[in-house]
Design a protein around this motif. Structure first.
Motif, PDB file in Angstrom:
ATOM      1  N   SER A  59       0.782  -1.339   0.154  1.00 18.01           N
ATOM      2  CA  SER A  59       0.040  -0.031   0.042  1.00 18.01           C
ATOM      3  C   SER A  59       0.725   1.239  -0.048  1.00 18.01           C
ATOM      4  O   SER A  59       0.650   2.274  -0.715  1.00 18.01           O
ATOM      5  N   LYS A  62       2.526   1.663  -3.581  1.00 18.24           N
ATOM      6  CA  LYS A  62       1.418   2.164  -4.440  1.00 18.24           C
ATOM      7  C   LYS A  62       1.267   3.742  -4.344  1.00 18.24           C
ATOM      8  O   LYS A  62       1.309   4.339  -5.261  1.00 18.24           O
ATOM      9  N   GLN A  63       1.033   4.170  -3.346  1.00 16.23           N
ATOM     10  CA  GLN A  63       0.996   5.363  -2.850  1.00 16.23           C
ATOM     11  C   GLN A  63       2.109   6.329  -3.105  1.00 16.23           C
ATOM     12  O   GLN A  63       1.911   7.316  -3.866  1.00 16.23           O
TER      13      GLN A  63
END
Length: 79
Positions: A59, A62-63
């Motif tokens: 996560s 991806k951010q």
């Protein structure tokens, strides 16, 4: 592609950042055939730990990629 018997048995997935996940199977097979289930199991445990770290960080990765934006584009097949 090489057969498992053609690969070196001294693979260290924890330190070799170039090894794709599918390729890590070959050192496991090599360890199992030449050195037994105990060594293959230890190698799998180390690889699993590294995989869990990657999954847990996905996560955030991806951010960070979204925040970086598009850095370049890959040309299409017809270009």
């Amino acid at each position: 592609m090489l057969r498992w018997a053609e690969l070196p048995c001294n693979c260290q997935p924890a330190t070799d950042q170039r090894t794709p996940v599918w390729e890590a199977l070959h050192p496991l097979i090599c360890a199992l055939h030449y050195q037994g289930a105990a060594l293959a199991g230890g190698l799998l445990a180390r690889m699993s730990r590294a995989h869990r770290e990657w999954v847990n960080a996905w996560s955030s990765i991806k951010q960070a990629a979204n925040e970086a934006g598009v850095l370049s584009t890959q040309p299409g097949l017809d270009e």
